[in-house]
Design an enzyme around this catalytic site. Structure first.
Site, short mmCIF file in Angstrom:
data_model
loop_
_atom_site.label_atom_id
_atom_site.label_comp_id
_atom_site.label_asym_id
_atom_site.label_seq_id
_atom_site.Cartn_x
_atom_site.Cartn_y
_atom_site.Cartn_z
N TRP A 124 0.83 -1.22 0.00
CA TRP A 124 0.00 0.00 0.00
C TRP A 124 0.85 1.25 0.00
O TRP A 124 0.57 2.20 0.73
CB TRP A 124 -0.95 0.04 1.21
CG TRP A 124 -1.79 -1.17 1.38
CD1 TRP A 124 -1.74 -2.05 2.41
CD2 TRP A 124 -2.80 -1.65 0.48
NE1 TRP A 124 -2.66 -3.06 2.21
CE2 TRP A 124 -3.32 -2.83 1.04
CE3 TRP A 124 -3.32 -1.20 -0.74
CZ2 TRP A 124 -4.33 -3.56 0.41
CZ3 TRP A 124 -4.31 -1.92 -1.36
CH2 TRP A 124 -4.81 -3.08 -0.78
N GLU A 138 -2.56 6.63 7.45
CA GLU A 138 -2.02 7.57 8.45
C GLU A 138 -2.68 7.38 9.80
O GLU A 138 -2.98 8.34 10.51
CB GLU A 138 -2.23 9.02 7.99
CG GLU A 138 -1.64 9.33 6.65
CD GLU A 138 -0.14 9.41 6.66
OE1 GLU A 138 0.44 9.43 7.76
OE2 GLU A 138 0.45 9.43 5.57
#
Ligand code: FAD
Length: 388
Positions: free
Chosen positions: A166, A367
């Site tokens: 990713w 995040e």
């Protein structure tokens, strides 16, 4: 005369002339050069990343909040406002800039050697070189401490093996910041992507962030010189400090996506005739618009408060979690509610709303997921860590 949410809240009165000018420059760039192409890039899942990086470098937004090495050295507030304008176009565009500036460049700027900085930062600030940041692995996302990528000292250098997953910008990157286990704990490595044994196949079939390159990083006996490692930092402190920078940009960026959705829904409701009246004239529609506007405006006040704290050097990572959790969660709710106002038209790429809603699914996850930020805030409130 109708007013926008930010006009209602008089957000401009909280910004300096310089900040407003910089925001307007980024907005004009985005509207002229990016927004007209986004639906097509999204549909085809293909962006001209290299050309875009050069243009964004010319605009001065890559690593803009860093000092020296060709970086603009702006305030954190100015950086946040730029993120908002970029994400008003698409979360993929803001992701390109966040990963370049806040993850890859910040890691090199903060933790790299002088040679790393001089070699990479000026080229990255100009958009001549693209960077990526490899922390997540197929089996370790929220818990990066478990990572299996390993760097072993070998003669006068290192040998790296492992897989990262990713990774934004991976397949188009010239340099990868890769985090790996070593005998001394987790360390960061600066890996030129043309090093033998390194490959970055692109991840396809995404339904979110389609106008963004997402990749796997495969490291098979990648040999690096001894000075490829960041000299000082050990443990998760290194990558987490970079994530904190990028999360700060998201606190603002998500509001840009929400603003576009709300503006689109208001314009659509004004034009759409239903039962012989405009959709905007119905109380139910106005209740939706008012509630969304409140959340957007409150999110902006929170973002600006955190930005001023960052500029003053008093922002804590828990406070960044407050902003990321709230603003992304509210932005995704706004995007979905706006989609209802557009009815069936809302599910197409003719309007940007569903594209933003889909993108925000990724923003909610990367995040630090919402759940991880809840746990960070929960720990701050109770003194109890509930991560495991
Ligand atoms: P998991 O960690 O497996 O989580 C699955 C679910 O479990 C989530 O809901 C999570 O919140 C929940 N969960 C986790 N821990 C707990 C707990 N203790 N209690 C309760 N629930 C929990 N990574 C990079 O390193 N670099 C990049 O450039 C990058 N770009 C990305 C781009 C995109 C488009 C996406 C989607 C991801 C990107 N990531 C990148 C990875 C991203 O940071 C991870 O996906 C994220 O950290 C979550 O990890 P995971 O997907 O493995 O989910």
């Amino acid at each position: 005369m109708p007013q926008s949410t930010f006009e209602l809240f008089d957000i401009d009165s909280l910004l300096s002339d310089e900040e407003r000018a910089m925001r307007d420059t980024v907005r004009s760039f985005v509207e002229a050069k990016v927004s007209p192409h986004l639906a097509q890039w999204y549909e085809e899942a293909a962006i001209p990343a290299r050309d875009l990086a050069r243009e964004l470098g010319g605009l001065g937004v890559l690593g803009m909040h860093l000092e020296g090495y060709g970086c603009a050295g702006t305030s954190a507030t100015a950086y946040g406002l730029a993120c908002l304008e970029l994400e008003a176009a698409d979360s993929g565009l803001r992701s390109l800039v966040s990963v370049q500036g806040s993850l890859a460049m910040y890691a090199i700027w903060q933790w790299g050697s002088e040679e790393h900085r001089e070699r990479w930062l000026p080229a990255m600030a100009a958009g001549e070189a693209i960077g990526c940041f490899g922390l997540t692995e197929p089996d370790f996302g929220s818990n990066p401490a478990g990572m299996r990528t390993r760097a072993v000292a070998d003669g006068d250098g290192w040998v790296l093996n492992g897989t990262k997953m990713w990774i934004t910008n991976g397949s188009v990157a010239d340099v990868a910041v890769v985090w790996a286990q070593t005998e001394e704990g987790i360390r960061g490595f600066v890996v030129p992507t043309d090093t033998a044994g390194f490959s970055a196949p692109e991840i396809t079939r995404k339904m979110s962030l389609r106008a963004s390159v997402t990749s796997e990083l495969v490291l098979e006996d990648v040999r690096l010189p001894a000075d490829a490692a960041f000299p000082e930092v050990r443990g998760l402190k290194g990558p987490l400090s970079c994530l904190n920078e990028a999360r700060f940009g998201i606190v603002f960026g998500a509001l840009g996506a929400a603003r576009t959705c709300l503006d689109t829904a208001i314009a659509y409701a004004g034009e759409r005739e239903i039962f012989d009246r405009s959709l905007a004239s119905y109380q139910l529609t106005q209740a939706k618009l008012a509630d969304m506007s409140l959340e957007l405006g409150k999110g902006m006040l929170l973002a600006l408060h955190l930005a001023r704290k960052k500029d003053a050097g008093t922002l804590s990572s828990e406070q960044v979690s407050l902003g990321k959790l709230n603003n992304v969660r509210e932005a995704i709710d706004i995007a979905r509610e706006c989609r209802t106002i557009l009815g069936a038209a809302g599910i197409t790429l003719e309007y940007p709303v569903m594209r933003h809603a889909n993108n925000l699914e990724s923003v909610l996850t990367y995040e630090g997921t919402s759940e991880v930020h809840q746990l960070v805030i929960g720990r701050a409130l109770t003194g109890e860590a509930a991560f495991r």
